[in-house]
Design an enzyme around this catalytic site. Structure first.
Site, mmCIF file in Angstrom:
data_model
loop_
_atom_site.group_PDB
_atom_site.id
_atom_site.type_symbol
_atom_site.label_atom_id
_atom_site.label_comp_id
_atom_site.label_asym_id
_atom_site.label_seq_id
_atom_site.Cartn_x
_atom_site.Cartn_y
_atom_site.Cartn_z
ATOM 1 N N LYS A 126 39.072 27.840 46.694
ATOM 2 C CA LYS A 126 39.303 29.073 46.528
ATOM 3 C C LYS A 126 40.303 29.710 47.818
ATOM 4 O O LYS A 126 40.078 29.229 48.742
ATOM 5 C CB LYS A 126 38.126 29.796 46.459
ATOM 6 N N ASP A 166 42.357 35.679 40.418
ATOM 7 C CA ASP A 166 41.004 36.208 40.583
ATOM 8 C C ASP A 166 41.188 37.609 40.632
ATOM 9 O O ASP A 166 42.176 38.270 40.403
ATOM 10 C CB ASP A 166 40.462 35.604 41.885
#
Ligand code: NDP
Length: 448
Positions: A126, A166
């Site tokens: 991430k 995201d």
């Protein structure tokens, strides 16, 4: 809690005392792994828990860029490369002012198990920045993305790390990032980023995938109780990518979608929104980049400034905005309104106390790492198409997405049963996701 597991958790607290979201995510997983550690002592011998909570690599860098007035601004960029035991790191970029290392460690840790659940060969990662795209011009966002990729490009690649979008990173940002990557590396069509637009390497159904996948998962949970979406009042929080397509799919299945929200407030549409209203939200959020209050004004709907959608009560709740947006009080309200299922579209939107209460009361509850895995699964399908220089039809991708979600549900459901907690999808998903990664790490020895 088992002493060994407690000691692993304590070491996380000692090493990084301020990373509260990471503590929350780690505790939620570790707690459910007790029966696995008991059944398979090999994981303890190989120190899998100690290794799995520690990212393989963390990259942090400065992102200087010029705003519309020519003034230099500085943000922080990050990539947390968590675990590559079963495939290249894979997980989105988040651009939001709340981004810091602890938040990205929580998301990367979750991603490792989620990606394992998809059955595709993807590790967990991430990244992102504390840059806030809200209120910025397209030019400012573009400048920022170019500077961000100016450092990030050297850490990613189709066989190394494949980022995606995201919160705050949608089609626009992926376009700017991909352009910078191509310019710097002179590499085309490598599938280094997913969530690309159709026609320049993207997959059909990728924008829809997380929202659709969440509804497909909820559909499977409902089936176990002989229920369906038809005629149900569905509360959706957020109004971004995941919320938009969860709403579309729920409507297609005959549900009444009764809410949207954003960080400024919540809108109630008790009779359910129409296709025209959904189109309006799509334009408002993706093109005009406006506030959800404008939707309430336009259609004369109730708007609660600073409120949450759960207060409106409903049959099915799909939290699709952000972490910790549904707490114990919200869960109590939902339960008193007769909610039968809560399906997490966002990552960790439900607080631990709320999860415990919902499960205790027999509400069907799916954790995000299982029910929002459709997004990354379709990113995996985008990678397959890029490798094969192919484009699959909408029907083909949607069929595969649906199959993957049914599979994840089945896997979590069966695993929960096997470990003595039937109907507990949190335990089922954690254990099923963990097993594959842990076995790979054992097989590869201590370097993995
Ligand atoms: P978007 O940026 O498209 O939308 C986010 C939505 O959540 C917006 O409506 C935003 O409102 C709202 N929101 C953000 N922060 C807050 C806050 N602090 N309080 C209330 N509302 C907030 O993001 P996505 O739809 O892509 O992501 C939503 C969630 O789903 C995240 O948890 C993400 O990690 C998760 N997820 C996303 C995937 C994807 O494919 N996109 C895949 C798997 C998980 P506002 O505009 O006012 O900020």
């Amino acid at each position: 809690m088992d002493k060994y597991i407690e000691s692993v958790y304590q070491s996380i607290l000692d090493k990084d005392p301020l990373q509260k979201e990471f503590h929350q995510a780690a505790l939620e997983v570790l707690e459910t792994l007790e029966p696995v550690i008991e059944k398979y002592p090999v994981f303890k011998e190989h120190k899998i828990l100690e290794r799995i909570v520690e990212p393989e690599r963390i990259i942090q860098f400065r992102v200087p860029w010029k705003d519309r007035n020519g003034e230099i601004q500085i943000n922080r960029g990050y990539r947390v490369q968590y675990n590559s035991a079963i495939g290249p790191y894979k997980g989105g970029f988040r651009f939001h002012p709340t981004v810091y290392l602890g938040l990205l460690k929580f998301l990367g840790f979750e991603q490792t198990f989620k990606n394992s659940l998809t059955t595709l060969p993807m590790g967990g990662g991430k990244g992102g920045s504390d840059f806030d795209p809200k209120g910025k011009t397209d030019g400012e966002v573009e400048n920022f993305c170019h500077s961000f990729m100016g450092e990030m490009y050297r850490h990613i690649g189709q066989f190394t790390d494949v980022p995606a979008g995201d919160i705050g990173v949608g089609g626009r940002e992926i376009g700017y990032l991909y352009a910078a990557y191509r310019k710097i590396t002179n590499l085309h069509g490598t599938g280094v980023l997913t969530g690309k637009g159709y026609g320049w390497g993207g997959s059909l159904v990728r924008p829809e995938a997380t929202g659709y996948g969440n509804v497909y998962f909820a559909q499977e949970m409902l089936k176990t109780k002989g229920e369906s979406f038809k005629g149900k009042k569905v509360l959706i929080s957020g109004s971004g990518n995941v919320a938009q397509y969860a709403a579309e799919k729920a409507m297609q299945l005959g549900a009444k979608v009764a809410s949207f929200s954003d960080s400024t407030g919540a809108v109630h549409a008790p009779d359910g929104i129409t296709k025209e209203m959904w189109d309006y939200v799509m334009e408002l959020k993706n093109v005009k980049r406006g506030r959800i209050s404008e939707f309430a004004e336009k259609y004369n709907l109730e708007y609660v400034k600073g409120g949450r959608v759960w207060q409106f009560g409903g049959d099915i709740a799909l939290p699709c905005a952000t972490q910790n947006e549904l707490d114990k009080k919200d869960a109590e309200k939902l339960i008193s309104s007769g909610v039968i299922a809560v399906g997490e579209g966002a990552n960790m939107p439900t607080t631990p106390e709320a999860v415990t209460l919902l499960i205790e009361k027999g509400v069907l509850f799916s954790p995000g790492k299982a029910s929002n895995a459709g997004g990354v699964a379709t990113s995996g399908l985008e990678m397959s198409q890029n490798s094969g220089r192919l484009f699959w039809s909408r029907e083909e991708v949607d069929k595969q997405l649906h199959g993957i979600m049914v599979n994840i549900h089945q896997n979590a459901y069966e695993t929960a049963k096997e470990f003595g907690a039937p109907g507990n999808y949190v335990l089922g998903a954690n254990i099923a996701g963990f097993m594959k990664v842990a076995k790979a790490m054992v097989a590869m020895g201590h370097l993995a």
